[in-house]
Structures are given as C-alpha cells and as structure tokens.
Enzyme design. Structure first.
Site, PDB file in Angstrom:
ATOM      1  N   HIS A 210       0.830  -1.218   0.000  1.00  0.00           N
ATOM      2  CA  HIS A 210       0.000   0.000   0.000  1.00  0.00           C
ATOM      3  C   HIS A 210       0.860   1.262   0.000  1.00  0.00           C
ATOM      4  O   HIS A 210       0.441   2.310   0.508  1.00  0.00           O
ATOM      5  CB  HIS A 210      -0.949   0.034   1.215  1.00  0.00           C
ATOM      6  CG  HIS A 210      -1.845  -1.151   1.329  1.00  0.00           C
ATOM      7  ND1 HIS A 210      -3.090  -1.201   0.734  1.00  0.00           N
ATOM      8  CD2 HIS A 210      -1.677  -2.341   1.958  1.00  0.00           C
ATOM      9  CE1 HIS A 210      -3.651  -2.372   1.000  1.00  0.00           C
ATOM     10  NE2 HIS A 210      -2.808  -3.085   1.732  1.00  0.00           N
ATOM     11  N   SER A 340      17.980  17.735 -17.260  1.00  0.00           N
ATOM     12  CA  SER A 340      17.266  19.012 -17.225  1.00  0.00           C
ATOM     13  C   SER A 340      18.053  20.082 -17.963  1.00  0.00           C
ATOM     14  O   SER A 340      19.283  20.107 -17.919  1.00  0.00           O
ATOM     15  CB  SER A 340      17.042  19.455 -15.779  1.00  0.00           C
ATOM     16  OG  SER A 340      16.476  20.748 -15.727  1.00  0.00           O
ATOM     17  N   LYS A 346      21.193  17.320 -12.770  1.00  0.00           N
ATOM     18  CA  LYS A 346      20.035  16.438 -12.603  1.00  0.00           C
ATOM     19  C   LYS A 346      20.059  15.330 -13.648  1.00  0.00           C
ATOM     20  O   LYS A 346      20.348  15.553 -14.814  1.00  0.00           O
ATOM     21  CB  LYS A 346      18.736  17.229 -12.745  1.00  0.00           C
ATOM     22  CG  LYS A 346      17.490  16.472 -12.322  1.00  0.00           C
ATOM     23  CD  LYS A 346      16.256  17.383 -12.408  1.00  0.00           C
ATOM     24  CE  LYS A 346      15.053  16.771 -11.727  1.00  0.00           C
ATOM     25  NZ  LYS A 346      14.632  15.491 -12.316  1.00  0.00           N
ATOM     26  N   GLU A 353      10.996   5.514 -18.028  1.00  0.00           N
ATOM     27  CA  GLU A 353       9.922   6.324 -18.607  1.00  0.00           C
ATOM     28  C   GLU A 353       9.586   5.869 -20.024  1.00  0.00           C
ATOM     29  O   GLU A 353       8.411   5.760 -20.405  1.00  0.00           O
ATOM     30  CB  GLU A 353      10.336   7.801 -18.591  1.00  0.00           C
ATOM     31  CG  GLU A 353      10.405   8.388 -17.186  1.00  0.00           C
ATOM     32  CD  GLU A 353      11.138   9.720 -17.135  1.00  0.00           C
ATOM     33  OE1 GLU A 353      11.549  10.221 -18.206  1.00  0.00           O
ATOM     34  OE2 GLU A 353      11.321  10.251 -16.018  1.00  0.00           O
TER      35      GLU A 353
END
Length: 484
Positions: A210, A340, A346, A353
C-alpha cells in the site's frame, strides 16, 4: 495492314509514354492505368494507392507482413510445381519471392500501400502478387507489365485467395517477430534479473505494501519476483503459440478450399514450415481460422499482460531509484544523460519512462485488436490489416523497449547499502516480530507510541516492560525472511 499483339502493345506503350512520361500502361479487369516505370507493382496496387491516401508512409503495411506473404507465395509456387504449373514459371516465382524474403528486393516504393485499405488485406495480397509477377517476368527476360509469361492472378496467386493468404501471413509474421524480436529481449531481461537477484540475496531491506512500510525481505527476493513475472509472461506466450502455428492456407475464400487441388494445402504448409524453420501445421478447421482472428487476439492479450508486468517492474525500479537525496534511493540508477535544461547535475530514470510509455501504447493497441477481433462477420474478418499492424507494433515496441531498458538501466543498477540500512532501522513494521510473543494489540500500541513520540521500537518496547535481551532476540530482520 495487320499487327500482331506484341506490336500493338509496343505502339500503345509508346503512346502512353508520350501522354504520361516515365510510366507504363497496365491493364486489369477495370481497364488501363498508368504505373511508374521504376515500380514493380501493377494496376491493382496503383488503384489502391490512388484511392486510399490515408496516413502516409508511417501507416504503410508492416514489412514483416510483406515478407510473410512472400514466404507463402514461394511455398505455394513450389507446391504448384507438383500440381501441374510449368516448372520454369514456378522457379521464377520462387526466385522473386527469395528476393523479397532476403531483403534484396524490399523497397518501400514497391510496397507503398497503407494499412487502411480492404479489411481482408486484398490490396496488399495483390501488391505482393504483382511485384513477384513483374520480378519473375524480369528473370525470364520478359517486359514489365505484360503479364507474360507470368500472370499475377493465374500463376502467382494460383490456388489462393486473399482471405486465406493474408490471415496466414499474419500468423507467420507474428510468430517470426516473436521469435526474432521479443523472445531474445525476454531472455535478456530474465537473465539479468536472475543475476541481480543472486547478487543481492543477502541484502535485507524494508518491504512495502500500500506504499507503506511492511516487514523485511531481501533485495534478491524482490528482484526474483520481477523475474518470475517475466518467466510467467514468456510461458503464456509459449501457450498461445500453439494456436498461431495453425494456418488457414488452403481454405481459399470461405474455408472450403474451392479452386485448389487435394493435398496442395498440406504441401504449402510444409513448405512454409521448411522456409521458416517453425512448426506450422494445417488448421484443424479452416472455417474457424479464416472467419476469426481469435489466435491473434489471444497472443496480444499475452502481450498486454507482459506490458502490465513490465510497467509494474519499471515503475518499481524508478521509485526505488528516486532521489538521490530526497527519495527512496535504495537503488543507484545509471546516469545516462543530463536530465534538465535548467537544473544542473540532474539525471532522470529515462529508460523506465520510455518503457512505461511503450506499455501504455501496447495497452491501447489491445483495445483496437479486441474490437477488430470481435468485428468479423460470417466467413471473414475484415479488420485484419489493423489487427496485424497493432500486434506487430506491440511486439516491436516491447522487444526494443525491454532490450533498451535491460542494457541501459537494469544491467547496471546497484544497491545503495547505506540508504537501505538507514530506512530499515527506522521502520516501525519490525514490530510484527513481537506479535507472536506479546500479542497483536500490545505490539500495535508499541508501534503507535514510537511513531507518536518519534522514538524507536526498542525504546518503546522497554518502556512497555519488554527486556532488552528479549527485544534483541525477537526483533531480528534476518529472521523475518521466511517461515519461522
């Protein structure tokens, strides 16, 4: 003054060149039409090309399907040699098919038709017939477009219908792409997960259910779950293949086999099996195999399940790798490229993805395939090009996506031991180990007190009257990894 047929054709050809340069005139049952001189297709392809200007080059019939049709035409030509078709014609047709199968002849300019055409794939069947015909004419020293000495209908398409050849081609193309594209990718990711699971079998970490803290497990156990998901997916595909191996070839228009010779279909299927080195067999019921696409719907259902499993795995990996300072950061992901244009330093989980986007696309394809599969009427399904293109696209996307994810992400992930241990030490769900000794209610009270007071389980257990030695003996993550 009289002219023979060859002279008449020559005069008409010269006249056509004056009217429309760089074309030749070909004829079919609807009359004359101009065809580009440098194309091997004929009048029926040209008519389809003009009447279905839908989607452009990105919507063209998939190459594996063209190759599958060429395999069928070669197998049928070899079989027709045994059933009375002139040997030199059969050999020329077979050689033309080899040129397509090998890629020597394949050129998108020769196979320009889009998916959005006849729902039975008739136009593409004729496109392949015409290209093979004209290539065979070249081989035999004839003139393109004359249908002499090879005719696309009477010779290349002999004992066939678009209905049985196109449905057969779908099965062949799908099986070959599964073999060549998806199965190697599945083997790669399963092998990597097996290796990683063994490497991480002693790294104890917190489990999560959960999205909340749960009892411990090892990182190796967690990765083994992903491996088993994919093993199960591969086994499901294996099961569905048994139906895909059943070919409708020989059923011609509605499954009766009208306009074929007894025994020809079996020889054709044997030929396909020999060319592909795959165990294709005659369909037990040709009426079912031509009128329905159930086997294809089934296999895409397994691709959809694979997409669901793969999306779960990719999402878990990117969440476990989130950070590097403010996320879970239990895994170190490879830094493949800057993440980025504004935030220096980053990096992002881009392989995860890409794979999850692929999975979403496959799930969308599942809807189209399902609707197509249930929309056949009577003795024919007329959604076959759309069904075929979606299944083949799903196989390609999953095969390429899983391979890229495996090579550029999964193979190089590393456990962040310090972070794993820190999270583990802070978990309140280790209290589960107390339940067999002090009871559920008392254990729950200790966990709630530790959470409310921002203390440790050990501190609250001692306050609750449990000795230090008992706590240390009972609450041991390494003893919580299996049955007591």
């Amino acid at each position: 003054m009289s002219f023979d047929q060859k002279e008449i054709f020559s005069l008409m050809y010269k006249l056509a060149r004056l009217i429309v340069p760089d074309t030749r005139v070909e004829y079919d049952s609807m009359g004359a039409i101009h065809v580009p001189l440098d194309r091997l297709y004929g009048p029926q392809t040209m008519r389809c090309l003009l009447k279905f200007p839908i989607g452009g080059v990105n919507e063209r019939m998939p190459r594996p399907l063209i190759i599958a049709l060429a395999i069928i035409k070669k197998a049928v030509a070899e079989a027709n040699k045994m059933f009375g078709l002139e040997e030199r014609l059969c050999e020329a047709i077979s050689q033309a098919c080899d040129d397509i199968i090998s890629g020597k002849l394949y050129d998108e300019e020769h196979f320009p038709l889009v998916i959005w055409q006849s729902g039975s794939g008739t136009h593409t069947n004729m496109n392949v017939n015409e290209v093979i015909c004209n290539r065979a004419i070249e081989i035999l020293g004839g003139q393109l477009g004359t249908k002499k000495p090879v005719d696309p209908d009477d010779h290349v398409n002999r004992s066939q219908s678009s209905n049985d050849t196109f449905s057969t081609a779908i099965n062949i193309a799908v099986v070959m792409q599964l073999r060549d594209k998806l199965y190697p990718a599945l083997s790669l990711i399963i092998d990597i997960l097996d290796k990683k699971s063994n490497q991480c079998k002693d790294i104890i970490k917190i489990g999560r259910t959960h999205l909340m803290d749960a009892v411990p497990l090892t990182l190796g156990q967690e990765l083994s779950g992903y491996k088993q998901q994919l093993v199960n997916c591969r086994e499901r595909l294996d099961t569905s293949l048994s139906r895909l191996y059943q070919l409708s070839l020989g059923g011609t228009t509605v499954g009766t086999g009208f306009n074929t010779k007894k025994g020809l279909a079996a020889e054709c299927v044997k030929g396909v099996s020999k060319i592909t080195s795959l165990p294709f067999v005659d369909a037990p019921n040709l009426f079912e195999s031509i009128s329905s696409c159930d086997a294809i719907v089934e296999v895409h259902g397994e691709l959809n399940t694979l997409a669901a499993s793969t999306m779960k795995i990719a999402n878990d990996i990117r969440f476990l790798g989130s950070g590097p300072r403010c996320g879970l950061a239990e895994l170190k992901l490879t830094e493949n490229e800057p993440g980025s244009s504004i935030m220096p330093g980053k990096t992002n989980p881009t392989q995860c993805e890409a794979l999850t986007m692929i999975c979403a696309q496959v799930m969308g394809n599942q809807v189209a395939v399902t609707i197509g599969g249930c929309s056949g009427n009577f003795q024919l399904n007329c959604f076959m090009p759309m069904i075929a293109s979606n299944v083949l696209r799903s196989i390609t996307l999953l095969g390429d996506g899983i391979k890229s994810f495996s090579n550029n992400c999964l193979s190089s992930i590393e456990p962040n031991i310090v972070r794993i241990n820190n999270i583990m030490s802070e978990s309140l769900m280790l209290v589960t180990a107390l339940s067999p000794h002090v009871g559920y209610e008392r254990s729950a009270a200790i966990a709630k007190a530790a959470h409310q007071n921002n203390t440790t389980l050990r501190e609250e257990a001692i306050i609750a009257g449990i000795s230090k030695d008992d706590f240390d003996q009972w609450v041991r993550p390494d003893k919580m990894l299996g049955p007591n």
